[in-house]
Write a protein that holds these residues in place. Structure first.
Motif, PDB file in Angstrom:
ATOM      1  N   LEU A  36       0.833  -1.201   0.000  1.00  0.00           N
ATOM      2  CA  LEU A  36       0.000   0.000   0.000  1.00  0.00           C
ATOM      3  C   LEU A  36       0.871   1.254   0.000  1.00  0.00           C
ATOM      4  N   VAL A  37       1.962   1.220   0.735  1.00  0.00           N
ATOM      5  CA  VAL A  37       2.908   2.343   0.708  1.00  0.00           C
ATOM      6  C   VAL A  37       3.453   2.511  -0.705  1.00  0.00           C
ATOM      7  N   ALA A  38       3.887   1.404  -1.329  1.00  0.00           N
ATOM      8  CA  ALA A  38       4.432   1.480  -2.683  1.00  0.00           C
ATOM      9  C   ALA A  38       3.386   1.972  -3.677  1.00  0.00           C
ATOM     10  N   ALA A  39       2.144   1.500  -3.537  1.00  0.00           N
ATOM     11  CA  ALA A  39       1.083   1.946  -4.437  1.00  0.00           C
ATOM     12  C   ALA A  39       0.830   3.435  -4.284  1.00  0.00           C
ATOM     13  N   SER A  40       0.815   3.918  -3.045  1.00  0.00           N
ATOM     14  CA  SER A  40       0.599   5.353  -2.821  1.00  0.00           C
ATOM     15  C   SER A  40       1.735   6.171  -3.432  1.00  0.00           C
ATOM     16  N   GLN A  41       2.948   5.656  -3.345  1.00  0.00           N
ATOM     17  CA  GLN A  41       4.095   6.374  -3.913  1.00  0.00           C
ATOM     18  C   GLN A  41       4.025   6.401  -5.434  1.00  0.00           C
ATOM     19  N   THR A  42       3.552   5.315  -6.029  1.00  0.00           N
ATOM     20  CA  THR A  42       3.351   5.299  -7.479  1.00  0.00           C
ATOM     21  C   THR A  42       2.348   6.369  -7.896  1.00  0.00           C
ATOM     22  N   LEU A  43       1.256   6.476  -7.155  1.00  0.00           N
ATOM     23  CA  LEU A  43       0.236   7.477  -7.486  1.00  0.00           C
ATOM     24  C   LEU A  43       0.734   8.888  -7.223  1.00  0.00           C
ATOM     25  N   VAL A  44       1.464   9.100  -6.143  1.00  0.00           N
ATOM     26  CA  VAL A  44       2.009  10.417  -5.849  1.00  0.00           C
ATOM     27  C   VAL A  44       2.957  10.852  -6.961  1.00  0.00           C
ATOM     28  N   HIS A  45       3.826   9.955  -7.405  1.00  0.00           N
ATOM     29  CA  HIS A  45       4.756  10.299  -8.480  1.00  0.00           C
ATOM     30  C   HIS A  45       4.010  10.678  -9.751  1.00  0.00           C
ATOM     31  N   ALA A  46       2.957   9.911 -10.070  1.00  0.00           N
ATOM     32  CA  ALA A  46       2.176  10.229 -11.266  1.00  0.00           C
ATOM     33  C   ALA A  46       1.486  11.577 -11.137  1.00  0.00           C
ATOM     34  N   LEU A  47       0.889  11.850  -9.988  1.00  0.00           N
ATOM     35  CA  LEU A  47       0.169  13.107  -9.800  1.00  0.00           C
ATOM     36  C   LEU A  47       1.117  14.304  -9.815  1.00  0.00           C
ATOM     37  N   LEU A  48       2.288  14.163  -9.203  1.00  0.00           N
ATOM     38  CA  LEU A  48       3.268  15.252  -9.220  1.00  0.00           C
ATOM     39  C   LEU A  48       3.819  15.496 -10.628  1.00  0.00           C
ATOM     40  N   SER A  49       3.738  14.465 -11.471  1.00  0.00           N
ATOM     41  CA  SER A  49       4.190  14.582 -12.856  1.00  0.00           C
ATOM     42  C   SER A  49       3.058  15.016 -13.783  1.00  0.00           C
ATOM     43  N   GLU A  50       1.945  15.451 -13.181  1.00  0.00           N
ATOM     44  CA  GLU A  50       0.771  15.905 -13.922  1.00  0.00           C
ATOM     45  C   GLU A  50       0.199  14.813 -14.818  1.00  0.00           C
ATOM     46  N   ARG A  51       0.253  13.583 -14.304  1.00  0.00           N
ATOM     47  CA  ARG A  51      -0.357  12.446 -14.978  1.00  0.00           C
ATOM     48  C   ARG A  51      -1.706  12.162 -14.330  1.00  0.00           C
ATOM     49  N   LYS A  52      -2.435  11.204 -14.849  1.00  0.00           N
ATOM     50  CA  LYS A  52      -3.778  10.913 -14.336  1.00  0.00           C
ATOM     51  C   LYS A  52      -3.916   9.450 -13.959  1.00  0.00           C
ATOM     52  N   VAL A  53      -5.027   9.162 -13.280  1.00  0.00           N
ATOM     53  CA  VAL A  53      -5.303   7.827 -12.778  1.00  0.00           C
ATOM     54  C   VAL A  53      -6.595   7.327 -13.430  1.00  0.00           C
ATOM     55  N   LEU A  54      -6.529   6.167 -14.074  1.00  0.00           N
ATOM     56  CA  LEU A  54      -7.699   5.519 -14.652  1.00  0.00           C
ATOM     57  C   LEU A  54      -8.021   4.305 -13.792  1.00  0.00           C
ATOM     58  N   VAL A  55      -9.302   4.120 -13.473  1.00  0.00           N
ATOM     59  CA  VAL A  55      -9.686   3.079 -12.516  1.00  0.00           C
ATOM     60  C   VAL A  55     -10.799   2.223 -13.115  1.00  0.00           C
ATOM     61  N   LYS A 110     -10.451  -0.127 -24.565  1.00  0.00           N
ATOM     62  CA  LYS A 110     -10.628   0.956 -25.538  1.00  0.00           C
ATOM     63  C   LYS A 110     -10.534   2.321 -24.868  1.00  0.00           C
ATOM     64  N   GLN A 111     -11.048   2.425 -23.664  1.00  0.00           N
ATOM     65  CA  GLN A 111     -10.945   3.698 -22.948  1.00  0.00           C
ATOM     66  C   GLN A 111      -9.505   3.978 -22.528  1.00  0.00           C
ATOM     67  N   VAL A 112      -8.790   2.941 -22.122  1.00  0.00           N
ATOM     68  CA  VAL A 112      -7.383   3.123 -21.766  1.00  0.00           C
ATOM     69  C   VAL A 112      -6.596   3.587 -22.986  1.00  0.00           C
ATOM     70  N   MET A 113      -6.855   2.982 -24.133  1.00  0.00           N
ATOM     71  CA  MET A 113      -6.146   3.382 -25.350  1.00  0.00           C
ATOM     72  C   MET A 113      -6.503   4.807 -25.763  1.00  0.00           C
ATOM     73  N   ALA A 114      -7.738   5.217 -25.513  1.00  0.00           N
ATOM     74  CA  ALA A 114      -8.165   6.565 -25.900  1.00  0.00           C
ATOM     75  C   ALA A 114      -7.697   7.628 -24.926  1.00  0.00           C
ATOM     76  N   LEU A 115      -7.684   7.312 -23.632  1.00  0.00           N
ATOM     77  CA  LEU A 115      -7.408   8.317 -22.600  1.00  0.00           C
ATOM     78  C   LEU A 115      -6.016   8.211 -21.994  1.00  0.00           C
ATOM     79  N   GLY A 116      -5.447   7.017 -22.013  1.00  0.00           N
ATOM     80  CA  GLY A 116      -4.187   6.791 -21.310  1.00  0.00           C
ATOM     81  C   GLY A 116      -2.983   7.366 -22.039  1.00  0.00           C
ATOM     82  N   GLN A 117      -2.028   7.830 -21.251  1.00  0.00           N
ATOM     83  CA  GLN A 117      -0.754   8.339 -21.770  1.00  0.00           C
ATOM     84  C   GLN A 117       0.381   7.775 -20.930  1.00  0.00           C
ATOM     85  N   GLU A 118       1.577   7.818 -21.485  1.00  0.00           N
ATOM     86  CA  GLU A 118       2.743   7.345 -20.746  1.00  0.00           C
ATOM     87  C   GLU A 118       2.853   8.084 -19.412  1.00  0.00           C
ATOM     88  N   GLY A 119       3.060   7.336 -18.348  1.00  0.00           N
ATOM     89  CA  GLY A 119       3.148   7.925 -17.018  1.00  0.00           C
ATOM     90  C   GLY A 119       1.854   7.910 -16.236  1.00  0.00           C
TER      91      GLY A 119
END
Length: 205
Positions: A36-55, A110-119
Motif C-alpha cells: 500500500l505504501v508502494a502503491a501510494s508512492q506510485t500514485l504520488v509520483h504520477a500526480l506530481l508529474s501531472e499524470r492521471k489515474v484511470l480506474v 478501448k478507454q485506456v487506449m483513448a485516454l491513457g498516456q505514458e506515465g
C-alpha cells in the motif's frame, strides 16, 4: 423456533460477520502494508508529474473504483486540490457502444487506449483476477507505457502473470468475496490517506 430465538440467531450471525471482517482486515493489513505504501508512492509520483489515474472494475468492484475516484477528485479527509482520476465503468453510453460494436471484453481497454498516456496509472479492482475486460485493460495500459496497480483476491487469478516489474499486485489472501471487497475499500482509504500525508503532511488531530 420463536421470533426471539430467531432474532438472537440473526444477531449472533451479525456479530460473527463483524468478527470475520475484522480478522480479514488484520490478516491482510500485515501483508499489504508495504505494498500500500508502494502503491501510494506510485500514485504520488504520477500526480506530481501531472499524470492521471484511470480506474476499472466490474460490479461491486466498479463501485469501489468510483469511491477511489471520488476520494481523489474531490477530497478525502481534508480540503485540498482535486487530482485527475477517471472511473472507466461509469459511462453507460461508451460501455454499451464498445460492447455492441466489438466485445464486452474491450470496454476498459478501448478507454485506456483513448485516454491513457505514458506515465498515467491504471488501477484495477477484482476479487478473482480473471475478468477478460480487466486482462485486456492491463495489455492496453502496457501499450501506453502506464503502470498498473491491481487489487485482487484469493489466488490472484490470471492478472498477476500479466504484470510487469514496475506494476504492483495487492492481493487479499481470503476466499470470501464480501471480505475481499471490504478490504479493498479499506485499502482505498489507506492509499488516499498516504497520498494526502505525502503531499500535504500529516493531518492535525
Amino acid at each position: 423456533m420463536t421470533d426471539d430465538e430467531l432474532n438472537q440467531d440473526l444477531e449472533e450471525r451479525v456479530i460473527t460477520l463483524f468478527h470475520q471482517s475484522l480478522e480479514a482486515k488484520m490478516e491482510s493489513g500485515e501483508i499489504l502494508a508495504p505494498m500500500l505504501v508502494a502503491a501510494s508512492q506510485t500514485l504520488v509520483h504520477a500526480l506530481l508529474s501531472e499524470r492521471k489515474v484511470l480506474v476499472a472494475g466490474n460490479g461491486i468492484s466498479a463501485a469501489n473504483s468510483q469511491i477511489l475516484v471520488n476520494c481523489l477528485t474531490n477530497r478525502f479527509e481534508r480540503e485540498r486540490p482535486g487530482f485527475p482520476a477517471y472511473a472507466l465503468a461509469t459511462n453507460p453510453t461508451a460501455i454499451t457502444a464498445f460492447a455492441s460494436d466489438t466485445s464486452f471484453n474491450d470496454i476498459f481497454a478501448k478507454q485506456v487506449m483513448a485516454l491513457g498516456q505514458e506515465g498515467d496509472v491504471l488501477v484495477l479492482f477484482t476479487t478473482s483476477g480473471n475478468p477478460s475486460n480487466l486482462i485486456q485493460a492491463v495489455a492496453a495500459a502496457h501499450d501506453r507505457n502506464m503502470e498498473v496497480l491491481a487489487f485482487t483476491g484469493r489466488d490472484g487469478g490470471n492478472i498477476p502473470a500479466l504484470l510487469d516489474e514496475q506494476d504492483i499486485e495487492l492481493r487479499i489472501p481470503v476466499d470470501s468475496r464480501a471480505r475481499i471487497h471490504e478490504v479493498h475499500l479499506l485499502s482505498i482509504f489507506c492509499v488516499c490517506d498516504l497520498i494526502d500525508n505525502q503531499l500535504f503532511g500529516p493531518l492535525e488531530a
